[in-house]
Design a protein around this motif. Structure first.
Motif, PDB file in Angstrom:
ATOM      1  N   ALA A  91       0.843  -1.202   0.000  1.00 32.45           N
ATOM      2  CA  ALA A  91       0.000   0.000   0.000  1.00 32.45           C
ATOM      3  C   ALA A  91       0.878   1.251   0.000  1.00 32.45           C
ATOM      4  CB  ALA A  91      -0.937  -0.012   1.205  1.00 32.45           C
ATOM      5  N   ALA A  92       1.986   1.216   0.762  1.00 35.98           N
ATOM      6  CA  ALA A  92       2.903   2.358   0.802  1.00 35.98           C
ATOM      7  C   ALA A  92       3.562   2.559  -0.558  1.00 35.98           C
ATOM      8  CB  ALA A  92       3.965   2.140   1.883  1.00 35.98           C
ATOM      9  N   ILE A  93       3.941   1.476  -1.213  1.00 36.37           N
ATOM     10  CA  ILE A  93       4.545   1.576  -2.551  1.00 36.37           C
ATOM     11  C   ILE A  93       3.554   2.203  -3.524  1.00 36.37           C
ATOM     12  CG2 ILE A  93       5.334   0.209  -4.528  1.00 36.37           C
ATOM     13  CD1 ILE A  93       6.619  -1.716  -2.483  1.00 36.37           C
ATOM     14  N   ALA A  94       2.306   1.764  -3.476  1.00 33.19           N
ATOM     15  CA  ALA A  94       1.285   2.322  -4.370  1.00 33.19           C
ATOM     16  C   ALA A  94       1.094   3.810  -4.076  1.00 33.19           C
ATOM     17  CB  ALA A  94      -0.035   1.561  -4.200  1.00 33.19           C
ATOM     18  N   LEU A  95       1.099   4.177  -2.807  1.00 41.34           N
ATOM     19  CA  LEU A  95       0.936   5.576  -2.422  1.00 41.34           C
ATOM     20  C   LEU A  95       2.130   6.412  -2.891  1.00 41.34           C
ATOM     21  CD1 LEU A  95      -1.078   7.337  -0.902  1.00 41.34           C
ATOM     22  CD2 LEU A  95       0.229   6.908   1.174  1.00 41.34           C
ATOM     23  N   ILE A  96       3.333   5.863  -2.754  1.00 39.39           N
ATOM     24  CA  ILE A  96       4.531   6.579  -3.213  1.00 39.39           C
ATOM     25  C   ILE A  96       4.493   6.752  -4.729  1.00 39.39           C
ATOM     26  CG2 ILE A  96       7.046   6.376  -3.481  1.00 39.39           C
ATOM     27  CD1 ILE A  96       7.086   5.144  -0.656  1.00 39.39           C
ATOM     28  N   LYS A  97       4.069   5.700  -5.462  1.00 43.91           N
ATOM     29  CA  LYS A  97       3.958   5.808  -6.920  1.00 43.91           C
ATOM     30  C   LYS A  97       2.945   6.886  -7.288  1.00 43.91           C
ATOM     31  CE  LYS A  97       5.299   1.161  -8.333  1.00 43.91           C
ATOM     32  NZ  LYS A  97       4.845  -0.107  -8.933  1.00 43.91           N
ATOM     33  N   GLN A  98       1.825   6.888  -6.580  1.00 42.50           N
ATOM     34  CA  GLN A  98       0.790   7.893  -6.855  1.00 42.50           C
ATOM     35  C   GLN A  98       1.329   9.296  -6.570  1.00 42.50           C
ATOM     36  OE1 GLN A  98      -2.677   7.399  -4.451  1.00 42.50           O
ATOM     37  NE2 GLN A  98      -3.881   8.913  -5.588  1.00 42.50           N
ATOM     38  N   ALA A  99       2.042   9.450  -5.452  1.00 40.37           N
ATOM     39  CA  ALA A  99       2.610  10.758  -5.115  1.00 40.37           C
ATOM     40  C   ALA A  99       3.647  11.185  -6.152  1.00 40.37           C
ATOM     41  CB  ALA A  99       3.236  10.714  -3.725  1.00 40.37           C
ATOM     42  N   THR A 100       4.449  10.227  -6.608  1.00 38.06           N
ATOM     43  CA  THR A 100       5.460  10.531  -7.628  1.00 38.06           C
ATOM     44  C   THR A 100       4.788  10.993  -8.914  1.00 38.06           C
ATOM     45  OG1 THR A 100       6.923   8.850  -6.674  1.00 38.06           O
ATOM     46  CG2 THR A 100       7.414   9.567  -8.907  1.00 38.06           C
ATOM     47  N   GLU A 101       3.715  10.302  -9.306  1.00 39.68           N
ATOM     48  CA  GLU A 101       2.992  10.699 -10.512  1.00 39.68           C
ATOM     49  C   GLU A 101       2.399  12.096 -10.364  1.00 39.68           C
ATOM     50  OE1 GLU A 101       0.112   7.629 -11.162  1.00 39.68           O
ATOM     51  OE2 GLU A 101       1.642   6.119 -11.636  1.00 39.68           O
ATOM     52  N   VAL A 102       1.809  12.375  -9.210  1.00 38.65           N
ATOM     53  CA  VAL A 102       1.204  13.696  -8.984  1.00 38.65           C
ATOM     54  C   VAL A 102       2.286  14.767  -9.008  1.00 38.65           C
ATOM     55  CG1 VAL A 102       0.040  15.135  -7.258  1.00 38.65           C
ATOM     56  CG2 VAL A 102      -0.807  12.836  -7.747  1.00 38.65           C
ATOM     57  N   LEU A 103       3.411  14.533  -8.329  1.00 31.14           N
ATOM     58  CA  LEU A 103       4.491  15.518  -8.305  1.00 31.14           C
ATOM     59  C   LEU A 103       5.097  15.706  -9.698  1.00 31.14           C
ATOM     60  CD1 LEU A 103       6.305  14.663  -4.956  1.00 31.14           C
ATOM     61  CD2 LEU A 103       5.026  16.744  -5.504  1.00 31.14           C
ATOM     62  N   THR A 104       5.245  14.601 -10.425  1.00 37.38           N
ATOM     63  CA  THR A 104       5.795  14.695 -11.785  1.00 37.38           C
ATOM     64  C   THR A 104       4.875  15.545 -12.656  1.00 37.38           C
ATOM     65  OG1 THR A 104       6.822  12.520 -11.548  1.00 37.38           O
ATOM     66  CG2 THR A 104       6.569  13.356 -13.782  1.00 37.38           C
ATOM     67  N   ARG A 105       3.573  15.306 -12.576  1.00 42.89           N
ATOM     68  CA  ARG A 105       2.607  16.102 -13.341  1.00 42.89           C
ATOM     69  C   ARG A 105       2.676  17.582 -12.919  1.00 42.89           C
ATOM     70  NH1 ARG A 105      -2.451  14.068 -11.864  1.00 42.89           N
ATOM     71  NH2 ARG A 105      -1.549  12.051 -11.466  1.00 42.89           N
ATOM     72  N   PHE A 106       2.778  17.803 -11.609  1.00 45.63           N
ATOM     73  CA  PHE A 106       2.856  19.177 -11.095  1.00 45.63           C
ATOM     74  C   PHE A 106       4.089  19.874 -11.650  1.00 45.63           C
ATOM     75  CE2 PHE A 106       4.669  22.072  -7.923  1.00 45.63           C
ATOM     76  CZ  PHE A 106       3.650  23.006  -7.828  1.00 45.63           C
ATOM     77  N   TYR A 107       5.258  19.216 -11.590  1.00 43.85           N
ATOM     78  CA  TYR A 107       6.482  19.825 -12.077  1.00 43.85           C
ATOM     79  C   TYR A 107       6.416  20.071 -13.590  1.00 43.85           C
ATOM     80  CZ  TYR A 107       8.853  19.290  -7.586  1.00 43.85           C
ATOM     81  OH  TYR A 107       9.215  19.412  -6.284  1.00 43.85           O
ATOM     82  N   LYS A 108       5.828  19.127 -14.328  1.00 43.34           N
ATOM     83  CA  LYS A 108       5.716  19.303 -15.780  1.00 43.34           C
ATOM     84  C   LYS A 108       4.771  20.461 -16.097  1.00 43.34           C
ATOM     85  CE  LYS A 108       6.759  14.773 -17.645  1.00 43.34           C
ATOM     86  NZ  LYS A 108       6.231  13.613 -18.340  1.00 43.34           N
ATOM     87  N   ASN A 109       3.623  20.487 -15.415  1.00 42.24           N
ATOM     88  CA  ASN A 109       2.632  21.539 -15.678  1.00 42.24           C
ATOM     89  C   ASN A 109       3.186  22.917 -15.317  1.00 42.24           C
ATOM     90  OD1 ASN A 109       0.812  19.657 -16.561  1.00 42.24           O
ATOM     91  ND2 ASN A 109      -0.327  19.558 -14.628  1.00 42.24           N
ATOM     92  N   ASN A 110       4.002  22.994 -14.298  1.00 44.69           N
ATOM     93  CA  ASN A 110       4.550  24.281 -13.867  1.00 44.69           C
ATOM     94  C   ASN A 110       5.959  24.521 -14.404  1.00 44.69           C
ATOM     95  OD1 ASN A 110       2.302  25.164 -12.287  1.00 44.69           O
ATOM     96  ND2 ASN A 110       2.840  23.553 -10.831  1.00 44.69           N
ATOM     97  N   LYS A 111       6.438  23.630 -15.232  1.00 42.30           N
ATOM     98  CA  LYS A 111       7.743  23.730 -15.880  1.00 42.30           C
ATOM     99  C   LYS A 111       8.865  23.965 -14.875  1.00 42.30           C
ATOM    100  CE  LYS A 111       5.631  25.178 -20.070  1.00 42.30           C
ATOM    101  NZ  LYS A 111       5.276  26.216 -20.959  1.00 42.30           N
ATOM    102  N   ILE A 112       8.882  23.105 -13.853  1.00 46.85           N
ATOM    103  CA  ILE A 112       9.922  23.166 -12.818  1.00 46.85           C
ATOM    104  C   ILE A 112      10.772  21.900 -12.965  1.00 46.85           C
ATOM    105  CG2 ILE A 112      10.353  23.189 -10.329  1.00 46.85           C
ATOM    106  CD1 ILE A 112       7.591  24.409  -9.985  1.00 46.85           C
ATOM    107  N   ALA A 113      12.058  22.056 -12.797  1.00 46.82           N
ATOM    108  CA  ALA A 113      12.942  20.885 -12.864  1.00 46.82           C
ATOM    109  C   ALA A 113      12.702  20.036 -11.619  1.00 46.82           C
ATOM    110  CB  ALA A 113      14.391  21.325 -12.946  1.00 46.82           C
ATOM    111  N   ALA A 114      12.435  18.790 -11.833  1.00 42.96           N
ATOM    112  CA  ALA A 114      12.102  17.912 -10.715  1.00 42.96           C
ATOM    113  C   ALA A 114      13.327  17.622  -9.860  1.00 42.96           C
ATOM    114  CB  ALA A 114      11.501  16.612 -11.218  1.00 42.96           C
ATOM    115  N   LEU A 115      14.449  17.351 -10.481  1.00 40.68           N
ATOM    116  CA  LEU A 115      15.661  17.060  -9.728  1.00 40.68           C
ATOM    117  C   LEU A 115      16.695  18.120 -10.058  1.00 40.68           C
ATOM    118  CD1 LEU A 115      15.983  13.199 -10.253  1.00 40.68           C
ATOM    119  CD2 LEU A 115      15.230  14.387  -8.202  1.00 40.68           C
TER     120      LEU A 115
END
Length: 131
Positions: A91-115
């Protein structure tokens, strides 16, 4: 009369011989009874010792069965804990994957470098000064 005396003597000798045979046979039977009595005593002693050993073995078996039952209870509890921990981890892995996807989308939408790589003033291979 002499014949009668000879017959009487022969009968007496036969009776004495028979009496001696009976006496000897009686002594032999008494000895055999004594010998068998000793053997019975030894066998009863051995039987008592073996019954005691059987009792000890049965106690050891009962103790081992209890240890095995306790180990089975512990194993089942550990297995249940493992299954729960595995489910929690998944469940934690699924939650981390979901959070990663949300953050990745956020960074892409706001054009921020993720790393962002750290910037080194001198060199990334040089150790810092110890002060």
């Amino acid at each position: 009369l002499k014949e009668e005396d000879a017959t009487d003597i022969e009968n007496r000798d036969n009776c004495v011989e028979q009496e001696n045979d009976n006496h000897n046979r009686l002594q032999d039977l008494d000895y055999a009874i004594k010998k068998l009595g000793n053997k019975i005593s030894k066998l009863n002693s051995k039987k008592d010792r073996l019954e005691e050993e059987i009792g000890g073995t049965q106690d050891a078996i009962s103790n081992q069965e209890q240890v095995m039952a306790d180990a089975m209870v512990q194993r089942n509890a550990d297995h249940d804990d493992f299954v729960q921990a595995k489910a929690d981890d998944e469940a934690a892995i699924a939650l981390i994957k979901q959070a990663t996807e949300v953050l990745t989308r956020f960074y892409k939408n706001n054009k921020i470098a993720a790393l962002q790589a750290p910037e080194f003033a001198i060199s990334e291979d040089q150790a810092p000064d110890a002060k």
